[in-house]
Write an enzyme that holds these catalytic residues in place. Structure first.
Site, PDB file in Angstrom:
ATOM      1  N   ARG A 167      -2.171 -17.228 -18.532  1.00  0.00           N
ATOM      2  CA  ARG A 167      -2.514 -16.040 -18.348  1.00  0.00           C
ATOM      3  C   ARG A 167      -4.084 -15.778 -18.522  1.00  0.00           C
ATOM      4  NH1 ARG A 167      -3.218 -12.855 -23.028  1.00  0.00           N
ATOM      5  NH2 ARG A 167      -1.238 -13.673 -23.957  1.00  0.00           N
ATOM      6  N   TYR A 182      -7.535   3.936  -0.876  1.00  0.00           N
ATOM      7  CA  TYR A 182      -5.820   3.576  -0.754  1.00  0.00           C
ATOM      8  C   TYR A 182      -5.211   4.495  -1.622  1.00  0.00           C
ATOM      9  CZ  TYR A 182      -1.790   0.722  -1.166  1.00  0.00           C
ATOM     10  OH  TYR A 182      -0.630   0.253  -1.314  1.00  0.00           O
ATOM     11  N   ASP A 188     -13.624  -1.836  -1.957  1.00  0.00           N
ATOM     12  CA  ASP A 188     -12.549  -2.300  -1.479  1.00  0.00           C
ATOM     13  C   ASP A 188     -12.622  -2.926   0.091  1.00  0.00           C
ATOM     14  OD1 ASP A 188      -9.906  -2.833  -0.630  1.00  0.00           O
ATOM     15  OD2 ASP A 188      -9.237  -1.557  -1.726  1.00  0.00           O
ATOM     16  N   LYS A 220      -2.739  -8.478   1.616  1.00  0.00           N
ATOM     17  CA  LYS A 220      -2.765  -8.346   3.088  1.00  0.00           C
ATOM     18  C   LYS A 220      -3.401  -9.519   4.005  1.00  0.00           C
ATOM     19  CE  LYS A 220      -1.507  -4.388   1.332  1.00  0.00           C
ATOM     20  NZ  LYS A 220      -2.264  -3.303   1.091  1.00  0.00           N
TER      21      LYS A 220
HETATM   22  C1  LIG Z   1      -2.390  -2.580   0.020  1.00  0.00           C
HETATM   23  C2  LIG Z   1      -3.900  -2.143  -0.560  1.00  0.00           C
HETATM   24  C3  LIG Z   1      -4.260  -1.991  -2.039  1.00  0.00           C
HETATM   25  C4  LIG Z   1      -3.288  -2.522  -2.882  1.00  0.00           C
HETATM   26  O1  LIG Z   1      -2.968  -3.810  -2.893  1.00  0.00           O
HETATM   27  P1  LIG Z   1      -1.295  -4.272  -3.650  1.00  0.00           P
HETATM   28  O2  LIG Z   1      -1.433  -5.687  -3.244  1.00  0.00           O
HETATM   29  O3  LIG Z   1      -0.307  -3.785  -2.872  1.00  0.00           O
HETATM   30  O4  LIG Z   1      -1.134  -3.927  -4.874  1.00  0.00           O
HETATM   31  C5  LIG Z   1      -5.476  -1.609  -2.047  1.00  0.00           C
HETATM   32  N1  LIG Z   1      -6.214  -1.253  -1.344  1.00  0.00           N
HETATM   33  C6  LIG Z   1      -6.076  -1.496   0.193  1.00  0.00           C
HETATM   34  C7  LIG Z   1      -7.075  -1.077   1.140  1.00  0.00           C
HETATM   35  C8  LIG Z   1      -4.824  -1.787   0.507  1.00  0.00           C
HETATM   36  O5  LIG Z   1      -4.428  -1.840   1.776  1.00  0.00           O
END
Ligand SMILES: *Cc1c(COP(=O)(O)O)cnc(C)c1O
Length: 392
Positions: free
Chosen positions: A58, A111, A183, A208
């Protein structure tokens, strides 16, 4: 490795080394909950971070460590820490760095789940969240100047690919002593370097593009060492760590990041230009198009425009309903960034929680489709889109 090497060389070779025990080129997966010691003295020294050593997965694990090291290297960051999902990374970052009475500034097009943190979750802890129209730079700047402890940005945004002037907003926030977070999920380190633009922290939903194959969830935060360590200590306590097997799959995927993203950049630009000429398409949103309002800034801060585009069909949601199932090479699903092309209307994906009226107010047309291009041959994708357009 240095920044001068090309993106694919960096994707393949950064942090790679021959395993000292076995000579393996591919790092082994260390699937262990806990790590044993021969003496209590050694164990205690490792637990107190006086000597290197793993205690419990962890907290740290050799395979996830390697993934963190690689993402940090790709982003040009001092340090990284990883998570089970992108939202775990985002949520942990916000909770680790914000507290009662502090001020956070962000934009409406962040997001969906991130946006809801700022409007629903953080205010419950007396954190003042100021959420602005993404393109209202003046209002964002005023808020930063007035009172801002943390500036949270995302560019390009979902689903209309709005572009924020990162260097400008980050520069102002820094003068005011705020922590800046970007992000970078949509752009990836191949196309955009928030650290170079001055950001303190960069976040990814590794689910992604970093993963790229639609088979693992993950998240990562990288940037200034002291901030990442604060976030890491919070994660140690709350527990949303990335597991070794997922980290291994991410490491495998990262080797093709440059290759995949450059192909996706090319495919997306060609398809955006193609769609712009179609009479049944009313609007195309892609930062690589000259018609896009964020094009000039995107050109300045991105080296490629990414793999996501969106477009509006004439005939609204009814047309979308008929059009999407006709596509042979696109899955109707909620992901993006994988090798397969993925499509969906914001009404079922990013903006599912909103009512029709709220979506319209947010500038999301009824007939909008998000098209997250894969690595297929662009002529096949073009023919596929063309055939589906002919049927509506
Ligand atoms: C998908 C996404 C998230 C969240 O990520 P998860 O892995 O689904 O929790 C955050 N920011 C952006 C821009 C995303 O496309």
């Amino acid at each position: 490795m240095n920044q001068k090497e090309g993106p694919s060389t960096r994707s393949v070779h950064l942090c790679s080394r021959i395993d000292p025990l076995t000579g393996a080129i591919v790092p082994p997966i260390i699937e262990n909950s806990a790590f044993a010691y021969h003496t209590l003295e050694e164990w205690r020294a490792a637990a107190l971070h006086q000597v290197p050593g793993h205690i419990y997965s962890r907290n740290t694990n050799p395979t996830t460590d390697l993934f963190e090291e690689k993402v940090a290297a790709l982003e040009g960051a001092e340090k990284a820490t990883s998570f089970a999902t992108g939202m775990a990374a985002i949520s942990t970052t916000l909770f680790a760095l914000l507290g009662p009475g502090m001020h956070a500034v962000t934009v409406k097009d962040a997001y969906g789940a991130t946006y809801l943190h700022f409007v629903q979750i953080l205010p419950r802890f007396d954190i003042d969240c100021h959420v602005f129209e993404t393109e209202d730079t003046g209002a964002i700047e005023t808020a930063i100047e007035k009172n801002c402890d943390l500036l949270y940005l995302e560019s390009p945004t979902n689903p209309t690919l709005k572009v924020l002037d990162l260097a400008r907003l980050i520069g102002l926030a820094q003068q005011k002593g705020a922590i800046t977070v970007v992000d970078n999920t949509f752009a990836t380190p191949i196309n955009q370097s928030p650290i170079t633009l001055g950001a303190d922290l960069v976040i990814h939903s590794a689910t992604k593009y970093l993963c790229g194959h639609g088979d693992v969830l993950g998240g990562v935060v990288c940037g200034k060492k002291d901030l990442v360590e604060t976030i890491f200590r919070h994660r140690e306590l709350t527990g949303p760590s990335l597991d070794a097997h997922s980290a291994y799959l991410m490491l495998r995927s990262l080797k093709t990041l440059g290759l995949r993203v450059q192909r996706q950049n090319k495919n997306a630009l060609a398809l955006a230009q193609f769609l712009e000429k179609q009479p049944k398409v009313t609007q195309v949103f892609y930062p690589g198009l000259e018609s896009h309002p964020g094009h000039e800034i995107a050109k300045k801060q991105m080296s490629g425009f990414g793999g996501v585009l969106s477009f509006e069909l004439k005939g609204g949601y009814e047309a979308v309903k008929h059009f999407l199932p006709q596509l042979k090479y696109a899955y109707m699903a909620a992901n993006l960034g994988q090798v397969e092309t993925i499509v969906g209307p914001p009404a079922t994906t990013s903006h599912v929680e909103l009512t029709d009226q709220e979506r319209t107010a947010a500038g999301i047309p009824e007939g909008l489709i998000r098209y997250a291009v894969g690595i297929e041959d662009v002529d096949d994708l073009k023919a596929d889109l063309n055939a589906a357009l002919e049927k509506i």
